[in-house]
Design an enzyme around this catalytic site. Structure first.
Site, mmCIF file in Angstrom:
data_model
loop_
_atom_site.group_PDB
_atom_site.id
_atom_site.type_symbol
_atom_site.label_atom_id
_atom_site.label_comp_id
_atom_site.label_asym_id
_atom_site.label_seq_id
_atom_site.Cartn_x
_atom_site.Cartn_y
_atom_site.Cartn_z
ATOM 1 N N ILE A 11 0.830 -1.214 0.000
ATOM 2 C CA ILE A 11 0.000 0.000 0.000
ATOM 3 C C ILE A 11 0.858 1.255 0.000
ATOM 4 O O ILE A 11 0.424 2.306 -0.496
ATOM 5 C CB ILE A 11 -0.989 -0.013 1.189
ATOM 6 C CG1 ILE A 11 -2.152 0.947 0.916
ATOM 7 C CG2 ILE A 11 -0.290 0.316 2.511
ATOM 8 C CD1 ILE A 11 -3.338 0.745 1.820
ATOM 9 N N ASN A 24 -3.459 1.660 15.287
ATOM 10 C CA ASN A 24 -4.032 1.307 16.589
ATOM 11 C C ASN A 24 -4.429 2.611 17.264
ATOM 12 O O ASN A 24 -4.109 3.688 16.780
ATOM 13 C CB ASN A 24 -3.053 0.486 17.453
ATOM 14 C CG ASN A 24 -1.781 1.250 17.736
ATOM 15 O OD1 ASN A 24 -1.789 2.329 18.310
ATOM 16 N ND2 ASN A 24 -0.665 0.699 17.277
ATOM 17 N N GLY A 32 3.035 -4.246 10.684
ATOM 18 C CA GLY A 32 2.171 -4.371 9.503
ATOM 19 C C GLY A 32 2.094 -3.111 8.642
ATOM 20 O O GLY A 32 3.090 -2.458 8.376
ATOM 21 N N VAL A 33 0.856 -2.803 8.242
ATOM 22 C CA VAL A 33 0.624 -1.605 7.412
ATOM 23 C C VAL A 33 1.111 -0.351 8.145
ATOM 24 O O VAL A 33 1.785 0.509 7.582
ATOM 25 C CB VAL A 33 -0.888 -1.459 7.113
ATOM 26 C CG1 VAL A 33 -1.184 -0.142 6.433
ATOM 27 C CG2 VAL A 33 -1.368 -2.609 6.242
ATOM 28 N N ASP A 34 0.791 -0.290 9.426
ATOM 29 C CA ASP A 34 1.130 0.875 10.267
ATOM 30 C C ASP A 34 2.642 1.105 10.233
ATOM 31 O O ASP A 34 3.124 2.223 9.978
ATOM 32 C CB ASP A 34 0.661 0.575 11.693
ATOM 33 C CG ASP A 34 0.447 1.823 12.540
ATOM 34 O OD1 ASP A 34 0.117 1.665 13.717
ATOM 35 O OD2 ASP A 34 0.595 2.952 12.016
ATOM 36 N N SER A 122 -7.812 -5.052 9.904
ATOM 37 C CA SER A 122 -8.018 -6.020 10.997
ATOM 38 C C SER A 122 -7.654 -7.465 10.646
ATOM 39 O O SER A 122 -7.731 -8.325 11.527
ATOM 40 C CB SER A 122 -9.470 -5.999 11.521
ATOM 41 O OG SER A 122 -9.695 -4.829 12.293
ATOM 42 N N GLY A 124 -4.824 -8.787 9.886
ATOM 43 C CA GLY A 124 -3.455 -9.198 10.213
ATOM 44 C C GLY A 124 -3.321 -9.441 11.703
ATOM 45 O O GLY A 124 -3.913 -10.374 12.259
ATOM 46 N N VAL A 125 -2.581 -8.582 12.363
ATOM 47 C CA VAL A 125 -2.356 -8.695 13.821
ATOM 48 C C VAL A 125 -3.682 -8.823 14.574
ATOM 49 O O VAL A 125 -3.795 -9.554 15.563
ATOM 50 C CB VAL A 125 -1.583 -7.447 14.330
ATOM 51 C CG1 VAL A 125 -1.601 -7.310 15.838
ATOM 52 C CG2 VAL A 125 -0.151 -7.495 13.813
ATOM 53 N N TYR A 126 -4.716 -8.140 14.067
ATOM 54 C CA TYR A 126 -5.998 -8.149 14.801
ATOM 55 C C TYR A 126 -6.830 -9.394 14.521
ATOM 56 O O TYR A 126 -7.943 -9.528 15.023
ATOM 57 C CB TYR A 126 -6.781 -6.860 14.528
ATOM 58 C CG TYR A 126 -6.260 -5.645 15.305
ATOM 59 C CD1 TYR A 126 -5.179 -5.761 16.176
ATOM 60 C CD2 TYR A 126 -6.842 -4.397 15.153
ATOM 61 C CE1 TYR A 126 -4.711 -4.663 16.878
ATOM 62 C CE2 TYR A 126 -6.382 -3.288 15.853
ATOM 63 C CZ TYR A 126 -5.309 -3.429 16.723
ATOM 64 O OH TYR A 126 -4.842 -2.336 17.421
HETATM 65 N N1 APR Z 1 0.625 -3.086 2.250
HETATM 66 C C1 APR Z 1 -0.615 -3.637 2.168
HETATM 67 N N2 APR Z 1 -1.090 -4.507 3.065
HETATM 68 C C2 APR Z 1 -0.269 -4.863 4.082
HETATM 69 C C3 APR Z 1 1.037 -4.332 4.243
HETATM 70 C C4 APR Z 1 1.474 -3.403 3.261
HETATM 71 N N3 APR Z 1 2.688 -2.841 3.309
HETATM 72 N N4 APR Z 1 1.583 -4.878 5.370
HETATM 73 C C5 APR Z 1 0.680 -5.723 5.873
HETATM 74 N N5 APR Z 1 -0.438 -5.736 5.111
HETATM 75 C C6 APR Z 1 -1.681 -6.500 5.263
HETATM 76 C C7 APR Z 1 -1.636 -7.697 6.179
HETATM 77 O O1 APR Z 1 -1.160 -8.834 5.476
HETATM 78 C C8 APR Z 1 -3.108 -7.823 6.554
HETATM 79 O O2 APR Z 1 -3.798 -8.517 5.527
HETATM 80 O O3 APR Z 1 -2.627 -5.615 5.875
HETATM 81 C C9 APR Z 1 -3.614 -6.380 6.555
HETATM 82 C C10 APR Z 1 -3.793 -5.765 7.953
HETATM 83 O O4 APR Z 1 -2.756 -6.258 8.784
HETATM 84 P P1 APR Z 1 -2.091 -5.360 9.947
HETATM 85 O O5 APR Z 1 -1.201 -4.375 9.336
HETATM 86 O O6 APR Z 1 -1.528 -6.333 10.939
HETATM 87 O O7 APR Z 1 -3.302 -4.545 10.598
HETATM 88 P P2 APR Z 1 -4.437 -5.027 11.600
HETATM 89 O O8 APR Z 1 -4.726 -6.498 11.474
HETATM 90 O O9 APR Z 1 -5.558 -4.058 11.393
HETATM 91 O O10 APR Z 1 -3.778 -4.803 13.051
HETATM 92 C C11 APR Z 1 -3.533 -3.485 13.461
HETATM 93 O O11 APR Z 1 -1.277 -4.006 13.974
HETATM 94 O O12 APR Z 1 0.537 -3.019 13.053
HETATM 95 C C12 APR Z 1 -0.276 -3.017 14.163
HETATM 96 O O13 APR Z 1 -0.195 -0.761 14.929
HETATM 97 C C13 APR Z 1 -1.014 -1.727 14.299
HETATM 98 O O14 APR Z 1 -1.817 -2.288 16.472
HETATM 99 C C14 APR Z 1 -2.189 -2.166 15.112
HETATM 100 C C15 APR Z 1 -2.495 -3.535 14.541
#
Ligand code: APR
Length: 171
Positions: A11, A24, A32-34, A122, A124-126
């Site tokens: 992304i 978060n 992850g994305v963050d 949500s 991924g980590v969530y």
């Molecule tokens: N580009 C696109 N998608 C991504 C990327 C990226 N660079 N990195 C990870 N993803 C995907 C993951 O594979 C997953 O399918 O984004 C989706 C969401 O994953 P997370 O980033 O883990 O987000 P989430 O599940 O909403 O958890 C949020 O994770 O990173 C921490 O600070 C964040 O505490 C918050 C939690």
């Protein structure tokens, strides 16, 4: 008519007006994305997040809400930070996940964004199951962009094949 596209990849490489961050509630970064958005986007994003914490969001950004900052060094104009719900097997939090997409689109409209990129919030980590996450994402965005004349394109940027397949199936 808003075009909805599924894009495999990262992304942070999307040249769009607004990139949505799966943040978060602290708004102070994570993995992850963050992590990718803050790493690639640079310190300006975090300093604007800190300012938001010091002003409107003293107790953090609540789940399901969205707020915009600069996109820093990303090829975008804004980052829209939204906080997804953590998956629960006992409590149905679908409404909170739908709210992330709805509120992010509301903020995008307020900014005058024409193109928006979403991750699979949500899932991924969530821990949200990817198939259900894809269903909620697509249904909510379809509903919210019905008849929208301003928005041109919504991209779902999917980081792995499993997510891409899930969104394709849900489309
Ligand atoms: N580009 C696109 N998608 C991504 C990327 C990226 N660079 N990195 C990870 N993803 C995907 C993951 O594979 C997953 O399918 O984004 C989706 C969401 O994953 P997370 O980033 O883990 O987000 P989430 O599940 O909403 O958890 C949020 O994770 O990173 C921490 O600070 C964040 O505490 C918050 C939690």
């Amino acid at each position: 008519m808003v075009m909805i596209h599924l894009i495999p990849g990262d992304i942070t490489e999307q040249s769009v007006d607004a990139v949505v961050n799966a943040a978060n509630s602290s708004l102070l970064g994570g993995g992850g994305v963050d992590g990718a958005i803050h790493r690639k986007g640079g310190p300006e994003i975090l300093s604007e997040c800190r300012a938001l914490r010091a002003s409107r969001y003293g107790r953090g950004l609540p789940t399901g809400q969205a707020v915009a900052t600069t996109a820093g060094r990303l090829p975008a104009r804004w980052v829209i930070h939204t906080v997804g719900p953590v998956w629960s097997a006992t409590e149905d939090r679908s409404g909170q996940l739908a709210s992330c997409y709805r509120e992010s689109l509301r903020v995008a409209r307020e900014l005058g964004a024409r193109t928006v990129a979403f991750p699979a919030i949500s899932t991924g980590v969530y821990g949200w199951p990817i198939d259900d996450g894809a269903r909620i994402a697509l249904n909510t965005v379809r509903e919210e962009t019905e008849g929208d004349e301003e928005l041109e394109e919504v991209r779902f940027v999917l980081f792995d094949q499993r997510a891409y397949d899930a969104f394709t199936a849900a489309l």
